[in-house]
Design a protein around this motif. Structure first.
Motif: not given
Length: 430
Positions: A183-208
């Motif tokens: 199950p954790l191996q499948r979760a790792l695959d899902a986590a990698l897909e999560t990074v790819r998914w959110v990496g495609g979101f439009d991100m407003p600009e704000l610098v802390q």
């Protein structure tokens, strides 16, 4: 004659806790931004007094149903420091494994159910699920695997019952944990897909510009313990925390604010990532790079990407720990009560969580201090909101409300830990 414009949000959805925010505008300049925490104080520090040193891990876990392990581990670290206990490496590794389960379920909850709807234009996860059912299912799967890991090590997913000062009441068998490897191996695959998914979101600009603070260990990404480091050059053991960090009361909040050497600062995933980038695994760093992150992350909107990268790390680390696991010879160490003060901390999903305990000769708690992540971040969040609101005063009420809510959710605030939906008032004059 002054023209007054008031924007009110009765309930900020998709955060844990209750609070309010007020923005005061004078002559098109943001004059004041306040996060008003009006939830009554919960007095955990007070009713721990007089309790046995064995009780804080179970009691403080009730502060939060989302990150109980953070409270348990920070409490154990502080109490073991007071009692002079050095737990075995195998016990520390088991705590780290339990903590990985909490990171997985907490980050999955925030990324998929609380934060992603903002970037995709939905009111919530239910509405998002109609158009993105596979994504929501992936998030629920990740959360389930995290819960399963917490159950296997901690006895149950919410407020685990197997953690104690000195170790664990019972150590799981190797077979118990190996059953979670697939199950954790499948979760790792899902986590990698999560990074790819959110990496495609439009991100407003704000610098802390705030200083970052996080735990650090040279050999691996800090989770269950470490030394405190900051982007300003601090490098401290837990016992020196209160020489640099001070809490103070503000009039508009029942939650204390914290300051580092007199200045606001930020804890949490972005601070961890920026201060511990070199300690990430190769797989996690590669995923971050592919999603557009560099070694530093100072845009709070990209926090959703950082949390997803930490999902990758936590799943991969859990697999590594299970592959190397051998049950400890002794699941826990006994302690001799003594008068002492102990300090401890760990990295909750939302950031640094500090505990301090004063014990009497017979092992009773005479006093304690608990400093959760959200109260440490509150001043910095207010400052970010001030700059964000100033740049977006041209927006109408509805759009400004939406954007302010999203800006707050960047930090995954747990308001209950600080002291549960937000009231927002914008007072525009001039």
């Amino acid at each position: 004659m002054l023209d007054t414009r008031t924007l009110k949000v009765d309930a900020l959805a998709r955060v844990e806790g209750e609070g309010a925010m007020t923005i005061e505008v004078r002559d098109e300049r943001v004059d004041t931004v306040r996060l008003d925490i009006y939830e009554p104080p919960r007095f955990f520090e007070a009713f721990l007094r007089g309790r046995s040193y064995l009780e804080p891990p179970d009691i403080t876990a009730r502060i939060c149903g989302i990150c109980p392990v953070a409270y348990q581990v920070s409490a154990c670290n502080a109490l073991e420091d007071a009692l002079g206990l050095e737990v075995d490496t195998s016990v520390r590794e088991l705590r780290r494994l339990l903590y990985c389960g909490e990171w997985i379920q907490s980050h999955a909850l925030h990324v998929y159910l609380l934060h992603a709807p903002d970037f995709l234009g939905y009111q919530g996860a239910v509405e998002m699920a109609r158009d993105h059912p596979d994504a929501v299912k992936r998030g629920l799967h990740l959360k389930k695997v995290g819960n399963q890991l917490m159950e296997a090590v901690g006895g149950r997913a919410v407020h685990p019952i197997n953690v104690r000062v000195g170790g664990f009441y019972r150590a799981p068998s190797r077979a118990d944990l190996l059953a979670l490897r697939e199950p954790l191996q499948r979760a790792l695959d899902a986590a990698l897909e999560t990074v790819r998914w959110v990496g495609g979101f439009d991100m407003p600009e704000l610098v802390q510009e705030h200083p970052f603070v996080a735990l650090h260990t040279p050999e691996r990404y800090a989770i269950e313990d470490g030394r405190l480091v900051s982007s300003t050059g601090l490098d401290l053991p837990a016992r020196e925390y209160e020489t640099h960090f001070v809490e103070h009361q503000v009039e508009h909040s029942t939650a204390l604010h914290a300051a580092m050497d007199g200045q606001r600062y930020l804890v949490g995933p972005q601070a961890r990532y920026t201060l511990n980038y070199d300690q990430l695994s190769d797989l996690a760093r590669d995923a971050a790079t592919a999603a557009g992150l560099g070694p530093e992350c100072r845009n709070p909107y990209q926090s959703i990407v950082v949390r997803s990268v930490e999902l990758v790390y936590a799943a991969e680390e859990a697999i590594r720990l299970i592959d190397r696991y051998e049950p400890p010879t002794r699941p826990y160490l006994e302690a001799e009560p003594r008068r002492a003060r102990g300090h401890g901390w760990s990295e909750a999903p939302r950031g640094l969580l500090y505990h301090r305990y004063d014990l009497s000769e017979d092992g009773l708690v005479e006093g304690c201090t608990i400093v959760p992540p959200t109260s440490q971040n509150q001043a910095s969040v207010e400052d970010d909101l001030r700059r964000f609101a100033q740049a977006h005063l041209h927006l109408g009420d509805e759009e400004l409300q939406w954007r302010c809510e999203q800006a707050i959710r960047n930090y995954d605030p747990c308001i209950s830990c600080s002291t549960h939906f937000l009231t927002l008032n914008v007072d525009r004059k001039g």
